[in-house]
Structures are given as C-alpha cells and as structure tokens.
Design a protein around this motif. Structure first.
Motif, PDB file in Angstrom:
ATOM      1  N   LEU A 200       0.819  -1.225   0.000  1.00  0.00           N
ATOM      2  CA  LEU A 200       0.000   0.000   0.000  1.00  0.00           C
ATOM      3  C   LEU A 200       0.847   1.269   0.000  1.00  0.00           C
ATOM      4  N   VAL A 201       2.115   1.149   0.367  1.00  0.00           N
ATOM      5  CA  VAL A 201       3.004   2.325   0.468  1.00  0.00           C
ATOM      6  C   VAL A 201       4.195   2.116  -0.467  1.00  0.00           C
ATOM      7  N   PRO A 202       4.205   2.774  -1.609  1.00  0.00           N
ATOM      8  CA  PRO A 202       5.315   2.618  -2.566  1.00  0.00           C
ATOM      9  C   PRO A 202       6.599   3.312  -2.113  1.00  0.00           C
ATOM     10  N   ALA A 203       6.499   4.210  -1.146  1.00  0.00           N
ATOM     11  CA  ALA A 203       7.679   4.956  -0.667  1.00  0.00           C
ATOM     12  C   ALA A 203       8.655   4.008   0.021  1.00  0.00           C
ATOM     13  N   PRO A 204       9.958   4.376   0.048  1.00  0.00           N
ATOM     14  CA  PRO A 204      10.933   3.552   0.785  1.00  0.00           C
ATOM     15  C   PRO A 204      10.516   3.421   2.248  1.00  0.00           C
ATOM     16  N   LEU A 205      10.715   2.255   2.827  1.00  0.00           N
ATOM     17  CA  LEU A 205      10.345   1.999   4.222  1.00  0.00           C
ATOM     18  C   LEU A 205      11.609   1.931   5.082  1.00  0.00           C
ATOM     19  N   VAL A 206      11.457   2.298   6.348  1.00  0.00           N
ATOM     20  CA  VAL A 206      12.597   2.436   7.254  1.00  0.00           C
ATOM     21  C   VAL A 206      12.436   1.498   8.437  1.00  0.00           C
ATOM     22  N   LEU A 207      13.550   0.837   8.820  1.00  0.00           N
ATOM     23  CA  LEU A 207      13.527  -0.056   9.973  1.00  0.00           C
ATOM     24  C   LEU A 207      14.407   0.516  11.079  1.00  0.00           C
ATOM     25  N   HIS A 208      13.769   0.914  12.163  1.00  0.00           N
ATOM     26  CA  HIS A 208      14.513   1.370  13.345  1.00  0.00           C
ATOM     27  C   HIS A 208      14.815   0.167  14.234  1.00  0.00           C
ATOM     28  N   GLY A 209      15.763   0.372  15.176  1.00  0.00           N
ATOM     29  CA  GLY A 209      16.034  -0.705  16.126  1.00  0.00           C
ATOM     30  C   GLY A 209      16.499  -1.961  15.421  1.00  0.00           C
ATOM     31  N   ALA A 210      17.373  -1.795  14.417  1.00  0.00           N
ATOM     32  CA  ALA A 210      17.723  -2.938  13.566  1.00  0.00           C
ATOM     33  C   ALA A 210      19.070  -3.560  13.898  1.00  0.00           C
ATOM     34  N   SER A 211      19.760  -3.094  14.944  1.00  0.00           N
ATOM     35  CA  SER A 211      21.078  -3.650  15.260  1.00  0.00           C
ATOM     36  C   SER A 211      21.002  -5.149  15.519  1.00  0.00           C
ATOM     37  N   ALA A 212      22.067  -5.853  15.160  1.00  0.00           N
ATOM     38  CA  ALA A 212      22.119  -7.309  15.318  1.00  0.00           C
ATOM     39  C   ALA A 212      22.527  -7.709  16.735  1.00  0.00           C
ATOM     40  N   VAL A 213      23.240  -6.819  17.441  1.00  0.00           N
ATOM     41  CA  VAL A 213      23.788  -7.126  18.789  1.00  0.00           C
ATOM     42  C   VAL A 213      24.404  -8.530  18.759  1.00  0.00           C
ATOM     43  N   PRO A 214      25.375  -8.774  17.872  1.00  0.00           N
ATOM     44  CA  PRO A 214      25.897 -10.125  17.669  1.00  0.00           C
ATOM     45  C   PRO A 214      26.534 -10.694  18.936  1.00  0.00           C
ATOM     46  N   PRO A 215      26.288 -11.975  19.233  1.00  0.00           N
ATOM     47  CA  PRO A 215      26.819 -12.595  20.463  1.00  0.00           C
ATOM     48  C   PRO A 215      28.327 -12.412  20.615  1.00  0.00           C
ATOM     49  N   GLU A 216      29.071 -12.505  19.478  1.00  0.00           N
ATOM     50  CA  GLU A 216      30.531 -12.406  19.598  1.00  0.00           C
ATOM     51  C   GLU A 216      30.940 -10.989  20.019  1.00  0.00           C
ATOM     52  N   LEU A 217      30.150 -10.009  19.632  1.00  0.00           N
ATOM     53  CA  LEU A 217      30.475  -8.639  20.025  1.00  0.00           C
ATOM     54  C   LEU A 217      30.117  -8.423  21.501  1.00  0.00           C
ATOM     55  N   VAL A 218      28.971  -8.988  21.904  1.00  0.00           N
ATOM     56  CA  VAL A 218      28.548  -8.891  23.311  1.00  0.00           C
ATOM     57  C   VAL A 218      29.608  -9.566  24.190  1.00  0.00           C
ATOM     58  N   GLU A 219      30.101 -10.732  23.769  1.00  0.00           N
ATOM     59  CA  GLU A 219      31.131 -11.452  24.528  1.00  0.00           C
ATOM     60  C   GLU A 219      32.411 -10.623  24.634  1.00  0.00           C
ATOM     61  N   ARG A 220      32.794 -10.011  23.513  1.00  0.00           N
ATOM     62  CA  ARG A 220      34.017  -9.206  23.480  1.00  0.00           C
ATOM     63  C   ARG A 220      33.892  -8.019  24.445  1.00  0.00           C
ATOM     64  N   PHE A 221      32.705  -7.438  24.456  1.00  0.00           N
ATOM     65  CA  PHE A 221      32.432  -6.300  25.352  1.00  0.00           C
ATOM     66  C   PHE A 221      32.550  -6.750  26.807  1.00  0.00           C
ATOM     67  N   ARG A 222      31.961  -7.905  27.099  1.00  0.00           N
ATOM     68  CA  ARG A 222      32.012  -8.453  28.477  1.00  0.00           C
ATOM     69  C   ARG A 222      33.446  -8.797  28.848  1.00  0.00           C
ATOM     70  N   ALA A 223      34.133  -9.473  27.942  1.00  0.00           N
ATOM     71  CA  ALA A 223      35.511  -9.934  28.236  1.00  0.00           C
ATOM     72  C   ALA A 223      36.428  -8.739  28.528  1.00  0.00           C
ATOM     73  N   ALA A 224      36.099  -7.609  27.948  1.00  0.00           N
ATOM     74  CA  ALA A 224      36.938  -6.410  28.166  1.00  0.00           C
ATOM     75  C   ALA A 224      36.500  -5.660  29.421  1.00  0.00           C
ATOM     76  N   GLY A 225      35.533  -6.231  30.152  1.00  0.00           N
ATOM     77  CA  GLY A 225      35.110  -5.586  31.403  1.00  0.00           C
ATOM     78  C   GLY A 225      33.764  -4.901  31.312  1.00  0.00           C
ATOM     79  N   GLY A 226      33.140  -4.942  30.152  1.00  0.00           N
ATOM     80  CA  GLY A 226      31.810  -4.306  30.013  1.00  0.00           C
ATOM     81  C   GLY A 226      30.749  -5.133  30.717  1.00  0.00           C
ATOM     82  N   GLU A 227      29.718  -4.498  31.177  1.00  0.00           N
ATOM     83  CA  GLU A 227      28.612  -5.226  31.833  1.00  0.00           C
ATOM     84  C   GLU A 227      27.360  -5.055  30.983  1.00  0.00           C
ATOM     85  N   ILE A 228      26.778  -6.175  30.573  1.00  0.00           N
ATOM     86  CA  ILE A 228      25.566  -6.100  29.746  1.00  0.00           C
ATOM     87  C   ILE A 228      24.731  -7.343  30.031  1.00  0.00           C
TER      88      ILE A 228
END
Ligand SMILES: O=C(COP(=O)(O)O)NO
Ligand SMILES: [Ca+2]
Ligand code: NA
Ligand SMILES: [Zn+2]
Length: 305
Positions: A200-228
């Motif tokens: 119904l909408v021919p205009a380009p559509l936008v997806l917010h909140g689309a980050s993957a938050v990949p497990p390997e990145l979350v692990e790397r953040f934690r391993a470096a002392g980050g808390e998540i």
C-alpha cells in the motif's frame, strides 16, 4: 557527494537492497562510516540524533556535511528522531539533506499535522523527510513505550498517513526496538504485516532498532570488562527478508557503540600506561568501520554507489 535521502532510498527500494543509516556522535564514528562507504562503494546515510547534535555541535554537523560533499559515494546527512519542528529547522540550517520528524507517540491527527508542517519546510529547501507511524517497543528517544502500548504499524493507516503528509519515506513498527535488549531470544518480526504495508506504500520503508547485537560482540564487550545483560538483536535473516519486502533504510547505532566501547576497554586494559587518545580511539574507529562494512554486506548495498 551530498545527496538527499530520497535519492538514495528510492533507488534502494526499486533495486531491492538496503542502505544503512549509521548514527554518529563524534569524528571517529563519522570517519569510520564514510571510509567504510567509500571502500565498499556503497551509498550511506550519516545519522545524527538531537543528542548527537547537542554533543558534537558545529564541530560535528559542519564536519558531516562537508565530508559528505567530498565523499566519492552518495551520502545523505540525516536528522534521526527529530522531536520538534524547531529541531528540524536547526538540521535544515546546518545543511542536512534528510530529516526525520518522529511524532509516532502522538495521535494520528497530530502526527499528520506535525509531519505535514515539516514536509512543507523541508521540501521548500530541497530536503526529504522521514516520518514514523506505529510505536517501537522498548525505549523511544522521548517516550518509554512498554510492550502492551507498542502499536505496530497499521497498513491501511500507513497508506492514508503518507498520502496526507507527503512524507518521502516511512519508519514502520514491525517488532523491532531500540537498544541492546530487543526481546528474549530471536525477536519476532512481523513480515506479513510489512508485506501488506509495502503493497500500500510505494515509498521507501525504514527499519529502526535494527542492530544485530551479535553474540561475539557482546562477549568481546564483556571480556573487556563491560557489563551487559541478556542482549539480543535482530537476526540477519530477518533483516534480509525485510529488505526483500520493501525496507530500504536500516538504522544501526547499538552495534557501533558496542564495538567502539569494547575496543577502548580492550586497549586500555592492555596498556594501562597509555594516555595518548589516538592509541585507543584509533583502534575503536577501525572496529566501527568493520561493523559498518559487515552491515553493508548484509544490506546488499556494496558496489551500489
Ligand atoms: O533505530 C535506531 C538504532 O537502532 P539500534 O539501537 O538497534 O541500533 N536509531 O534511530
Ligand atoms: Ca517514534
Ligand atoms: Na531516522
Ligand atoms: Zn530509531
């Protein structure tokens, strides 16, 4: 070259690929995004939220617009989650070529009225407009939207909304949410709803909140002392399917922040004596650039410049 958001997104939707809108807050993020785009020969949108404009000021807005002009690929400089007419005017005055007016937490009539007002001002100066209908779950920039109030986008309303506002592209709510906690396990993305909206909408559509938050990145953040906590993002397959159904602009902020911060923690942990900022901001910039490139691969925008 500096172009409007619509110029980039119209081609993307027509040719079935997505273009990343990457949030930047400082010089290093901006450099990472633009270098990735040039190396990948990919169009790109550099997104500044109101918070980024406040934090970086003219040091950031001037830099974004000038570097976009000099870039060898199409670049739009975009106001992310503009919350007011005044805020949009500031972005227009700074030379932005795309602005979002986010009144999705208001009632339909208010959203239409406010969006139409921005469309008139932006179009008068050759800038294109993103509007939003529907509410992402989780924290929106200015309102906390909890699950039960999260209102996914109604396809018929979306058609009427775009006709009544004249907006150029539409942010839809189909199950994503901002930040690192997008739901337990694999968030449900309402692809059938997206298909009905796109019909119904021919205009380009936008997806917010689309980050993957990949497990390997979350692990790397934690391993470096980050808390998540129990962090989950949007599955790459769900992004690809959404692009095939009409999503042309994909907002990515959280993944860049996690990468930048993990690298700074890692560098400082390894070199406690270090106090040359370039030694920890530099590797962090590289990490952001790698994430941006991988997103461009996933979106299919590599080589499309
Ligand atoms: O929608 C976003 C970013 O979403 P993420 O938190 O998933 O990166 N910015 O407007
Ligand atoms: Ca909103
Ligand atoms: Na946006
Ligand atoms: Zn957003």
């Amino acid at each position: 070259m500096l172009v409007t958001g619509l110029e980039i997104l119209k081609k993307a939707r027509a040719e079935g690929y997505g273009v990343g809108a990457f949030n930047v807050n400082n010089m290093e993020f901006l450099q990472a995004v633009l270098e990735a785009a040039e190396e990948a020969r990919s169009p790109v949108m550099v997104a500044l939220s109101e918070g980024a404009m406040k934090y970086g000021g003219r040091a950031l807005t001037l830099l974004a617009v000038e570097l976009a002009k000099e870039a060898r690929v199409p670049v739009a400089v975009h106001l992310d989650h503009g919350s007011s007419y005044e805020s949009v005017l500031k972005a227009l005055r700074a030379g932005f070529t795309s602005v979002m007016i986010d009144k999705s937490h208001e009632d339909f009539a208010t959203n239409v009225r406010e969006t139409r007002r921005v469309v008139e001002a932006a179009h008068a100066v050759g800038v294109t407009v993103e509007a939003e209908l529907g509410r992402l779950a989780g924290i929106e920039e200015h309102v906390a939207v909890d699950e039960k109030d999260a209102l996914l986008t109604n396809p018929e309303e979306a058609k009427r909304f775009m006709e009544e506002t004249g907006a150029d592209y539409l942010a839809v709510a189909i199950g994503t949410s901002h930040g690192a906690y997008k739901g337990k396990g694999r968030p449900f993305i309402d692809h059938p709803r997206l298909e009905r909206i796109a019909a119904l909408v021919p205009a380009p559509l936008v997806l917010h909140g689309a980050s993957a938050v990949p497990p390997e990145l979350v692990e790397r953040f934690r391993a470096a002392g980050g808390e998540i906590g129990e962090a989950t993002g949007i599955h790459p397959e769900d992004i690809k399917k959404a692009i095939a159904l009409g999503i042309a602009k994909i907002n990515t902020d959280t993944d860049l922040r996690l990468a930048f911060t993990a690298l700074i923690r890692e560098t400082l942990n390894k070199a406690p004596k270090e106090f040359d900022p370039r030694k920890y901001l530099g590797p962090a910039r590289e990490a952001v650039k790698e994430v941006v490139k991988s997103r461009m691969e996933l979106f299919g925008s590599v080589g499309k410049a």
